[in-house]
Design a protein around this motif. Structure first.
Motif, PDB file in Angstrom:
ATOM      1  N   GLU A 283     -44.607  89.549  33.219  1.00 37.24           N
ATOM      2  CA  GLU A 283     -46.027  89.201  33.141  1.00 37.24           C
ATOM      3  C   GLU A 283     -46.281  88.254  31.959  1.00 37.24           C
ATOM      4  O   GLU A 283     -47.070  87.309  32.067  1.00 37.24           O
ATOM      5  CB  GLU A 283     -46.866  90.460  32.991  1.00 37.24           C
ATOM      6  N   PHE A 284     -45.619  88.527  30.840  1.00 35.62           N
ATOM      7  CA  PHE A 284     -45.742  87.655  29.663  1.00 35.62           C
ATOM      8  C   PHE A 284     -45.257  86.246  30.006  1.00 35.62           C
ATOM      9  O   PHE A 284     -45.898  85.243  29.666  1.00 35.62           O
ATOM     10  CB  PHE A 284     -44.925  88.251  28.513  1.00 35.62           C
ATOM     11  N   ILE A 285     -44.125  86.174  30.688  1.00 38.38           N
ATOM     12  CA  ILE A 285     -43.564  84.878  31.090  1.00 38.38           C
ATOM     13  C   ILE A 285     -44.550  84.121  31.971  1.00 38.38           C
ATOM     14  O   ILE A 285     -44.818  82.929  31.776  1.00 38.38           O
ATOM     15  CB  ILE A 285     -42.229  85.090  31.841  1.00 38.38           C
ATOM     16  N   GLU A 286     -45.088  84.814  32.958  1.00 38.74           N
ATOM     17  CA  GLU A 286     -45.996  84.170  33.911  1.00 38.74           C
ATOM     18  C   GLU A 286     -47.301  83.750  33.240  1.00 38.74           C
ATOM     19  O   GLU A 286     -47.864  82.694  33.564  1.00 38.74           O
ATOM     20  CB  GLU A 286     -46.248  85.111  35.087  1.00 38.74           C
ATOM     21  N   TYR A 287     -47.781  84.545  32.293  1.00 37.53           N
ATOM     22  CA  TYR A 287     -49.036  84.203  31.616  1.00 37.53           C
ATOM     23  C   TYR A 287     -48.899  82.873  30.881  1.00 37.53           C
ATOM     24  O   TYR A 287     -49.745  81.973  31.035  1.00 37.53           O
ATOM     25  CB  TYR A 287     -49.432  85.304  30.630  1.00 37.53           C
ATOM     26  N   TYR A 288     -47.856  82.733  30.075  1.00 39.18           N
ATOM     27  CA  TYR A 288     -47.730  81.498  29.306  1.00 39.18           C
ATOM     28  C   TYR A 288     -47.260  80.326  30.163  1.00 39.18           C
ATOM     29  O   TYR A 288     -47.448  79.165  29.777  1.00 39.18           O
ATOM     30  CB  TYR A 288     -46.808  81.713  28.103  1.00 39.18           C
ATOM     31  N   GLY A 289     -46.690  80.622  31.326  1.00 41.31           N
ATOM     32  CA  GLY A 289     -46.396  79.544  32.259  1.00 41.31           C
ATOM     33  C   GLY A 289     -47.660  78.859  32.734  1.00 41.31           C
ATOM     34  O   GLY A 289     -47.677  77.661  33.019  1.00 41.31           O
ATOM     35  N   GLU A 290     -48.769  79.631  32.796  1.00 41.03           N
ATOM     36  CA  GLU A 290     -50.060  79.093  33.228  1.00 41.03           C
ATOM     37  C   GLU A 290     -50.925  78.627  32.062  1.00 41.03           C
ATOM     38  O   GLU A 290     -51.933  77.948  32.268  1.00 41.03           O
ATOM     39  CB  GLU A 290     -50.818  80.162  34.010  1.00 41.03           C
ATOM     40  N   HIS A 291     -50.549  79.004  30.817  1.00 40.58           N
ATOM     41  CA  HIS A 291     -51.381  78.688  29.655  1.00 40.58           C
ATOM     42  C   HIS A 291     -50.590  77.960  28.561  1.00 40.58           C
ATOM     43  O   HIS A 291     -50.866  78.135  27.377  1.00 40.58           O
ATOM     44  CB  HIS A 291     -51.993  79.974  29.076  1.00 40.58           C
ATOM     45  N   ARG A 292     -49.651  77.145  28.969  1.00 35.64           N
ATOM     46  CA  ARG A 292     -48.834  76.432  27.978  1.00 35.64           C
ATOM     47  C   ARG A 292     -49.686  75.530  27.098  1.00 35.64           C
ATOM     48  O   ARG A 292     -49.400  75.347  25.916  1.00 35.64           O
ATOM     49  CB  ARG A 292     -47.742  75.610  28.683  1.00 35.64           C
ATOM     50  N   ASP A 293     -50.711  74.950  27.667  1.00 30.14           N
ATOM     51  CA  ASP A 293     -51.566  74.027  26.908  1.00 30.14           C
ATOM     52  C   ASP A 293     -52.417  74.727  25.855  1.00 30.14           C
ATOM     53  O   ASP A 293     -53.023  74.066  24.999  1.00 30.14           O
ATOM     54  CB  ASP A 293     -52.473  73.236  27.863  1.00 30.14           C
ATOM     55  N   SER A 294     -52.483  76.051  25.911  1.00 34.74           N
ATOM     56  CA  SER A 294     -53.315  76.785  24.950  1.00 34.74           C
ATOM     57  C   SER A 294     -52.599  77.003  23.613  1.00 34.74           C
ATOM     58  O   SER A 294     -53.220  77.437  22.641  1.00 34.74           O
ATOM     59  CB  SER A 294     -53.705  78.152  25.529  1.00 34.74           C
TER      60      SER A 294
END
Length: 764
Positions: A283-294
């Motif tokens: 879940e952590f991996i997937e979250y930052y995969g979608e929020h890399r720009d943050s």
């Protein structure tokens, strides 16, 4: 059955040799020429297949196998070498959630219980090892080859986030802190804005900018240049992501280690999380995969580590990477752009590589104009036509890769790429190197200007003769000039016989280093340069000395680059033998193998006269490199290079070397003695210290044992020094080492007697 087994072994051996050759080529391209030829996935696939073959057939695993070595190399030409107290390993990679979950399942199976995982962002920066002694920063080093890195201590002190003294108390006598140096996105954008304001070149991406900014030398810079250098360093940041050497840490987990390091004033990330299952790590991996720009800095994945430190020891490591950590690489960013053309580039080995030339586009943090298409079969498989709108990505966020066409946008004007039958540079008919090869090569190895240029540029590279004035433009000017029609260097054989009269009139078209395409001026004309001459200027009211003797035109004088090139070539004639060996462009013979050959044999004649078994038996060489050395000397024009270089004063032997493997039997003040040199010894480079030992008749060993007679240790000495102290060996500083080289062990004993025995100040 036996015959079937032999057949299987023979097929496996052939496949393993092919994989090893390709992996070594890719490593050489990446580490020596900063060129990435394949994606992480493709490279890892080759490594995994080689590991599988060696597991099935253990007899195939040799000392020079890529599975037994870390891919990086120690770069110690610009900076003094620093030996890490504990080796810095690489990380294995996964590219899908399924691969990650399979890794986690194996970790839990091997440990016999459920595991807590620490998840953190994989920073796209430069790995650094900080060494603190009793709370004081004593050295900072790049990763290098994992054992030895470059000493960048002086530059690291200008990075505000890195404490020179740790906060708090209870600091260990020695601790190594590992982290990543990088430019935050905002700082990188500000840096490039400042570069533009000054009329300077902007950096392509934050990682290259961080590496280039940290690896600068202050020597030779004026006050303004020093101020600019320090301003860039001041924009850099660092985040800690682990520890190296640390005896008995007072914590039992990675997360508690971070808390303690934070208390000590070290910069730690706020973007990590400890989770109690692989599913939550996913879940952590997937979250930052979608929020890399943050995130405030660029990332290229997630690192997942077992949180419990005791399990790190239990799970252990391979020769290259820990088993308790893995790096998840995100799918790269994708963009669309126009495929303007496909051109064929000829490399220094003669390989003909199609390159996609595209409308410039920004992808994964840098601007891209070209991407390799590998060979004509790859072009067909991708289905791209010249004129297509294509999908471009950066594989592993590093390598520009054309995925394929956007077929819906075709308008009928597109055309098919046709692989040329002849070399686009010299006109020789292209052909595979051997039957069954997909890649085509130009067989005109000796005289093809593109291949000669590549080899000359390699000769000047940091890993070979380290000739700063012999870079890309100079190599092109010497081998592919616009004027005169006959190049100064038809082959590299004449390199050391160059004169100013040959350099002075040269004019060259400036070309892209990958595609060979001419670079263009703002008006669209081909960009040209005269790298070896410049217009004469007035100084204090008078003109500089005339240069009519070179070109019949007193308006021009030799450029600084021309003067430096000839001076550098003169000095390079007597550089260490291992550097000369690398410069000869023998396949697979990089700095590591070259040092091993030079140390053992002492001269090119001895290497040339050795048998395959003699060569392969040398530690760090092995059968593949032995075959490459023997094959190189079978080529007549290779032998001509050696003959002409020797005639022009190149030294193909180590002065005082007693012959193949016979240092201990030879004369000299160190005859019969084994010496280990470690750390940064004042007045000696790493290879210089080893060669000095050999010249004095001793054996320059790479590891400390009870058979070691003396250990010369300077700042940055690590585990070798600790082992020498534990064994009670005689340890010398740089002055003691010089005394040993000059007068042998008797001189050292006499000094000890005069001082009333070894004083504590004499030991490092």
């Amino acid at each position: 059955m036996a015959n079937d087994g032999n057949d299987d072994l023979g097929a496996a051996k052939a496949e393993a040799e092919q994989l090893t050759t390709r992996i070594l080529e890719l490593r050489d391209a990446y580490y020596e020429r900063d060129t990435v030829l394949v994606s992480d996935q493709e490279y890892d696939g080759m490594m995994h297949r080689l590991e599988e073959l060696e597991r099935l057939f253990p007899e195939l695993q040799s000392q020079d196998s890529p599975t037994q070595t870390v891919g990086g190399r120690a770069q110690t030409t610009l900076f003094a070498p620093v030996e890490h107290a504990e080796r810095m390993l690489s990380l294995d990679n996964v590219f899908s959630i399924a691969e990650f979950e399979a890794w986690a399942a194996k970790v839990e199976r091997d440990s016999g219980r459920t595991v807590d995982y620490l998840c953190e962002l994989k920073i796209d920066g430069l790995a650094i090892n900080l060494r603190y002694q009793n709370g004081m920063l004593v050295s900072a080093a790049t990763r290098g080859d994992g054992v030895v890195g470059e000493d960048v201590t002086e530059n690291i002190r200008f990075i505000p986030a890195i404490p020179k003294r740790l906060a708090g108390s209870g600091h260990p006598p020695l601790v190594e802190v590992r982290g990543e140096v990088f430019f935050p996105v905002a700082e990188f954008e500000a840096l490039n804005a400042a570069q533009l304001d000054m009329g300077e070149k902007v950096f392509a991406n934050a990682r290259n900018a961080a590496s280039g900014s940290l690896r600068q030398k202050a020597e030779g810079k004026n006050a303004a240049q020093l101020a600019l250098m320090r301003a860039r360093l001041g924009r850099l940041h660092m985040l800690v992501h682990g520890i190296g050497a640390w005896a008995n840490p007072p914590v039992d987990s990675q997360s508690k280690t971070y808390e303690l390091l934070k208390e000590w004033g070290l910069p730690t990330s706020t973007h990590y999380r400890v989770v109690d299952s692989a599913a939550k790590a996913s879940e952590f991996i997937e979250y930052y995969g979608e929020h890399r720009d943050s995130v405030e800095h660029e990332i290229d994945g997630i690192v997942i580590k077992v949180d419990e430190l005791a399990l790190h020891d239990e799970l252990g490591a391979t020769s290259r990477a820990p088993r308790w950590a893995i790096a998840y690489k995100y799918p790269p960013e994708q963009v669309n752009t126009k495929l303007l053309d496909i051109v064929v580039s000829i490399g220094r080995t003669g390989r003909a590589t199609p390159f996609a030339v595209m409308e410039k586009v920004r992808v994964a943090g840098s601007e891209v104009r070209q991407a390799t298409l590998h060979n004509q079969e790859v072009v067909k498989a991708k289905g791209v036509l010249i004129g297509d709108t294509v999908v471009l990505r950066k594989a592993g966020d590093v390598i520009p890769e054309v995925l394929g066409p956007v077929v819906e946008l075709r308008d009928g004007s597109e055309r098919e790429f046709v692989m040329p039958e002849n070399c686009p540079v010299c006109g020789t008919r292209l052909a595979p190197a051997k039957e069954g090869d997909i890649d085509l090569r130009c067989p005109n190895s000796e005289f093809c200007p593109a291949q000669v240029q590549g080899r000359v540029e390699h000769i000047g590279s940091r890993g070979a003769l380290d000739i700063e004035a012999l870079g890309e433009v100079a190599a092109a000017a010497l081998t592919r000039p616009l004027y005169p029609s006959e190049p100064p260097l038809p082959t590299e054989a004449g390199l050391f016989g160059l004169t100013m009269a040959e350099l002075f009139p040269v004019q060259v078209v400036v070309r892209d280093s990958e595609t060979g395409l001419a670079k263009l001026t703002e008006s669209g004309a081909e960009k040209t340069d005269t790298p070896f001459r410049r217009r004469r200027q007035k100084k204090d009211g008078a003109y500089e000395p005339e240069a009519a003797e070179f070109a019949g035109d007193a308006d021009f004088v030799p450029s600084k680059n021309a003067i430096e090139l000839l001076a550098n070539l003169s000095a390079a004639r007597v550089k260490p033998l291992w550097r000369i060996l690398v410069a000869l462009n023998i396949r697979h013979v990089g700095p590591v193998a070259a040092r091993a050959l030079a140390t053992h044999f002492g001269s090119l004649d001895a290497i040339r006269g050795a048998t395959r078994d003699d060569l392969a038996a040398v530690d760090g060489v092995g059968g593949i490199i032995a075959d490459a050395v023997l094959a190189w000397f079978e080529v007549p024009w290779h032998r001509e290079i050696v003959e002409r270089w020797e005639r022009d004063g190149v030294q193909f032997s180590t002065p005082g070397h007693p012959g193949p493997g016979a240092a201990a039997e030879a004369g000299g003040v160190l005859a019969g003695l084994t010496i280990v040199a470690t750390g940064s010894l004042e007045g000696f480079t790493r290879e210089g210290a080893q060669e000095a030992i050999i010249a004095a008749g001793g054996k320059a060993a790479s590891s400390v044992s009870k058979n070691t007679d003396f250990v010369a240790a300077g700042p940055g000495a690590g585990s070798k020094l600790a082992k020498a102290e534990a064994l009670g060996l005689r340890i010398l500083d740089a002055d003691g080492f010089r005394l040993l080289l000059e007068g042998g062990p008797d001189a050292v004993r006499q000094q000890d007697d005069d001082a009333g025995g070894q004083d504590e100040d004499d030991a490092v």
